[in-house]
Design a protein around this motif. Sequence first.
Motif, PDB file in Angstrom:
ATOM      1  N   PRO A 168       1.005  -1.248   0.227  1.00 36.30           N
ATOM      2  CA  PRO A 168       0.248   0.136  -0.053  1.00 36.30           C
ATOM      3  C   PRO A 168       0.940   1.388  -0.326  1.00 36.30           C
ATOM      4  O   PRO A 168       2.251   1.318   0.583  1.00 36.30           O
ATOM      5  CB  PRO A 168      -0.881   0.272   1.249  1.00 36.30           C
ATOM      6  CG  PRO A 168       0.173  -0.830   2.397  1.00 36.30           C
ATOM      7  CD  PRO A 168       1.270  -2.113   1.734  1.00 36.30           C
ATOM      8  N   LEU A 169       0.668   2.405  -1.232  1.00 35.59           N
ATOM      9  CA  LEU A 169       1.374   2.977  -0.234  1.00 35.59           C
ATOM     10  C   LEU A 169       0.862   4.762  -0.534  1.00 35.59           C
ATOM     11  O   LEU A 169      -0.700   4.557  -0.411  1.00 35.59           O
ATOM     12  CB  LEU A 169       1.948   3.242  -2.411  1.00 35.59           C
ATOM     13  CG  LEU A 169       2.394   2.083  -3.405  1.00 35.59           C
ATOM     14  CD1 LEU A 169       2.917   2.873  -4.208  1.00 35.59           C
ATOM     15  CD2 LEU A 169       3.927   2.325  -2.382  1.00 35.59           C
ATOM     16  N   CYS A 170       1.455   5.295   0.103  1.00 35.75           N
ATOM     17  CA  CYS A 170       1.057   6.642   0.580  1.00 35.75           C
ATOM     18  C   CYS A 170       0.844   7.280  -0.724  1.00 35.75           C
ATOM     19  O   CYS A 170       0.950   7.654  -1.881  1.00 35.75           O
ATOM     20  CB  CYS A 170       2.371   7.843   1.216  1.00 35.75           C
ATOM     21  SG  CYS A 170       1.918   9.509   1.553  1.00 35.75           S
ATOM     22  N   PRO A 171      -0.834   8.219  -0.566  1.00 37.03           N
ATOM     23  CA  PRO A 171      -0.889   9.250  -1.594  1.00 37.03           C
ATOM     24  C   PRO A 171      -0.585  10.139  -1.788  1.00 37.03           C
ATOM     25  O   PRO A 171      -0.154  11.361  -2.891  1.00 37.03           O
ATOM     26  CB  PRO A 171      -2.302   9.088  -1.697  1.00 37.03           C
ATOM     27  CG  PRO A 171      -2.683   9.523   0.127  1.00 37.03           C
ATOM     28  CD  PRO A 171      -1.758   8.699  -0.061  1.00 37.03           C
ATOM     29  N   ARG A 172       0.501  11.078  -0.815  1.00 34.42           N
ATOM     30  CA  ARG A 172       1.382  12.118  -1.449  1.00 34.42           C
ATOM     31  C   ARG A 172       3.025  11.283  -2.132  1.00 34.42           C
ATOM     32  O   ARG A 172       3.142  12.010  -3.167  1.00 34.42           O
ATOM     33  CB  ARG A 172       0.964  12.779   0.114  1.00 34.42           C
ATOM     34  CG  ARG A 172       1.916  14.224  -0.307  1.00 34.42           C
ATOM     35  CD  ARG A 172       1.832  14.968   1.041  1.00 34.42           C
ATOM     36  NE  ARG A 172       0.307  14.966   0.420  1.00 34.42           N
ATOM     37  CZ  ARG A 172       0.282  16.317   1.675  1.00 34.42           C
ATOM     38  NH1 ARG A 172       1.352  17.366   2.812  1.00 34.42           N
ATOM     39  NH2 ARG A 172      -1.339  16.782   2.196  1.00 34.42           N
ATOM     40  N   CYS A 173       3.806  10.804  -1.561  1.00 40.81           N
ATOM     41  CA  CYS A 173       4.646  10.450  -1.558  1.00 40.81           C
ATOM     42  C   CYS A 173       5.247   9.837  -2.336  1.00 40.81           C
ATOM     43  O   CYS A 173       5.806   9.218  -3.053  1.00 40.81           O
ATOM     44  CB  CYS A 173       5.934  11.283  -0.194  1.00 40.81           C
ATOM     45  SG  CYS A 173       5.672   9.616   0.335  1.00 40.81           S
ATOM     46  N   ARG A 174       3.838   8.686  -2.069  1.00 42.49           N
ATOM     47  CA  ARG A 174       3.894   7.650  -3.182  1.00 42.49           C
ATOM     48  C   ARG A 174       5.064   6.259  -2.501  1.00 42.49           C
ATOM     49  O   ARG A 174       5.162   5.581  -2.556  1.00 42.49           O
ATOM     50  CB  ARG A 174       4.500   7.454  -4.743  1.00 42.49           C
ATOM     51  CG  ARG A 174       3.662   8.339  -5.548  1.00 42.49           C
ATOM     52  CD  ARG A 174       2.384   8.086  -5.323  1.00 42.49           C
ATOM     53  NE  ARG A 174       1.635   6.738  -6.039  1.00 42.49           N
ATOM     54  CZ  ARG A 174       0.666   6.273  -5.497  1.00 42.49           C
ATOM     55  NH1 ARG A 174      -0.328   6.727  -5.405  1.00 42.49           N
ATOM     56  NH2 ARG A 174      -0.075   5.240  -6.564  1.00 42.49           N
ATOM     57  N   GLY A 175       5.106   6.624  -1.016  1.00 39.19           N
ATOM     58  CA  GLY A 175       6.237   6.010  -0.238  1.00 39.19           C
ATOM     59  C   GLY A 175       5.438   4.581   0.198  1.00 39.19           C
ATOM     60  O   GLY A 175       4.274   5.065   0.468  1.00 39.19           O
ATOM     61  N   ILE A 176       5.740   3.765   1.116  1.00 39.18           N
ATOM     62  CA  ILE A 176       4.925   2.589   1.233  1.00 39.18           C
ATOM     63  C   ILE A 176       4.523   3.126   3.105  1.00 39.18           C
ATOM     64  O   ILE A 176       4.608   4.494   3.261  1.00 39.18           O
ATOM     65  CB  ILE A 176       6.210   1.761   2.155  1.00 39.18           C
ATOM     66  CG1 ILE A 176       6.946   1.136   1.407  1.00 39.18           C
ATOM     67  CG2 ILE A 176       5.107   0.732   2.642  1.00 39.18           C
ATOM     68  CD1 ILE A 176       7.995  -0.322   1.138  1.00 39.18           C
ATOM     69  N   ALA A 177       3.231   2.559   2.866  1.00 36.55           N
ATOM     70  CA  ALA A 177       2.458   2.847   4.345  1.00 36.55           C
ATOM     71  C   ALA A 177       2.385   2.177   4.832  1.00 36.55           C
ATOM     72  O   ALA A 177       2.502   0.884   4.840  1.00 36.55           O
ATOM     73  CB  ALA A 177       0.704   3.113   3.762  1.00 36.55           C
ATOM     74  N   ARG A 178       1.822   2.378   5.831  1.00 35.52           N
ATOM     75  CA  ARG A 178       2.246   1.772   7.449  1.00 35.52           C
ATOM     76  C   ARG A 178       0.533   1.908   8.100  1.00 35.52           C
ATOM     77  O   ARG A 178       0.250   2.735   7.725  1.00 35.52           O
ATOM     78  CB  ARG A 178       2.999   2.034   8.177  1.00 35.52           C
ATOM     79  CG  ARG A 178       3.070   3.331   8.687  1.00 35.52           C
ATOM     80  CD  ARG A 178       3.578   4.164  10.101  1.00 35.52           C
ATOM     81  NE  ARG A 178       3.053   3.615  11.273  1.00 35.52           N
ATOM     82  CZ  ARG A 178       3.225   3.589  11.928  1.00 35.52           C
ATOM     83  NH1 ARG A 178       4.491   4.573  12.573  1.00 35.52           N
ATOM     84  NH2 ARG A 178       2.198   3.346  13.559  1.00 35.52           N
ATOM     85  N   PRO A 179       0.398   0.883   8.424  1.00 35.94           N
ATOM     86  CA  PRO A 179      -0.876   0.773   9.441  1.00 35.94           C
ATOM     87  C   PRO A 179      -1.089   2.012  10.487  1.00 35.94           C
ATOM     88  O   PRO A 179      -0.418   2.535  11.278  1.00 35.94           O
ATOM     89  CB  PRO A 179      -0.366  -0.854  10.485  1.00 35.94           C
ATOM     90  CG  PRO A 179       0.319  -1.303   9.982  1.00 35.94           C
ATOM     91  CD  PRO A 179       1.276  -0.769   8.861  1.00 35.94           C
ATOM     92  N   ASN A 180      -2.119   2.152  10.276  1.00 35.66           N
ATOM     93  CA  ASN A 180      -2.113   3.744  11.242  1.00 35.66           C
ATOM     94  C   ASN A 180      -2.681   2.569  13.165  1.00 35.66           C
ATOM     95  O   ASN A 180      -3.173   3.084  13.721  1.00 35.66           O
ATOM     96  CB  ASN A 180      -3.476   4.233  11.170  1.00 35.66           C
ATOM     97  CG  ASN A 180      -3.977   5.535  12.449  1.00 35.66           C
ATOM     98  OD1 ASN A 180      -4.493   5.777  12.788  1.00 35.66           O
ATOM     99  ND2 ASN A 180      -2.850   6.226  12.283  1.00 35.66           N
ATOM    100  N   ILE A 181      -1.910   2.534  13.396  1.00 38.27           N
ATOM    101  CA  ILE A 181      -1.487   1.115  14.910  1.00 38.27           C
ATOM    102  C   ILE A 181      -0.696   2.113  15.708  1.00 38.27           C
ATOM    103  O   ILE A 181       1.018   2.723  15.365  1.00 38.27           O
ATOM    104  CB  ILE A 181      -1.129   0.317  14.674  1.00 38.27           C
ATOM    105  CG1 ILE A 181      -2.583  -0.946  14.013  1.00 38.27           C
ATOM    106  CG2 ILE A 181      -1.279  -0.935  15.797  1.00 38.27           C
ATOM    107  CD1 ILE A 181      -2.077  -2.063  13.096  1.00 38.27           C
ATOM    108  N   LEU A 182      -0.379   2.347  17.067  1.00 35.03           N
ATOM    109  CA  LEU A 182       0.553   2.156  17.673  1.00 35.03           C
ATOM    110  C   LEU A 182       1.093   1.084  18.160  1.00 35.03           C
ATOM    111  O   LEU A 182       0.644   0.255  18.349  1.00 35.03           O
ATOM    112  CB  LEU A 182      -0.031   3.389  18.971  1.00 35.03           C
ATOM    113  CG  LEU A 182       0.942   2.984  19.942  1.00 35.03           C
ATOM    114  CD1 LEU A 182       2.277   4.590  19.783  1.00 35.03           C
ATOM    115  CD2 LEU A 182       0.593   3.444  21.570  1.00 35.03           C
TER     116      LEU A 182
END
Length: 270
Positions: A168-182
């Motif tokens: 999954p990619l960040c829509p802004r920088c197109r880098g890898i996304a991560r879960p929004n988990i602490l």
Amino acid sequence: MAADYPRCAELIRQADGLLVTAGAGIGVDSGLPDFRGPQGFWGVYPALGRARIAFEQIANPAAFARHPRLAWGFYGHRLNLYRQTIPHDGFQILRRIAEELPQGAFVFTSNVDGQFQKAGFAGERVAECHGSIHHLQCLDGCHDGIWPADDFQPELDEEACLLRSEFPLCPRCRGIARPNILMFGDWGWTATRSEAQEARLHAWLRQVRHVLVIEVGAGTNIPTVRRLGERLPGPLIRINPTEPELSPDRGVSIAAGGLAALRAIDAYLP
């Protein structure tokens, strides 16, 4: 003990709002794995066991930087599992209890699995203090946006615990996304979604005159959930098969699994 259940029913009748506080133990009756101890964790993820990678090491943003396919293999498996899991009947018992109370219910949970929303609890009445696996953020923190993971359908090599499909990619920088988990050792978690949820929780609590807390499956290892219920002035029903300790003048302690205890309580309700 069976003698405790009539008191639970009486506490429910006296309340005008229900706060459900829940830890990982509430999911066991739905078939979700219990990660307690390294052997339990490695039993679910044998590839991580063979590599001697502990839960605290893979549930860590450093794992995404070091080995993103392994990190997303772990979280992708969990995402698929939670999407497939059907919440057990105890969730519906809690919903029915709340429907009889003037202020309804609010949920405070350390779980990231979205099972309360899946069981029909209103999303605006759920506070997820550790975030949600069903939402993503940028791994590199190029912006503070959070977005749903709905479009991410991970394909996995489960034997190796590796992501086979695209990241999954960040829509802004197109880098890898991560879960929004602490995660463990996590200084990059974007907390804005969880903070907004907790603000709604505290606004709701200000409207409730006689709150009852029903705590299910919350342990002492990370005591955030237990402490919230203990801080509030109303009575507490603590359901926990291994750590049920609670002062009798504080409420009711039930040494049982969540589903069994909630069914027993339900049997004493009209």
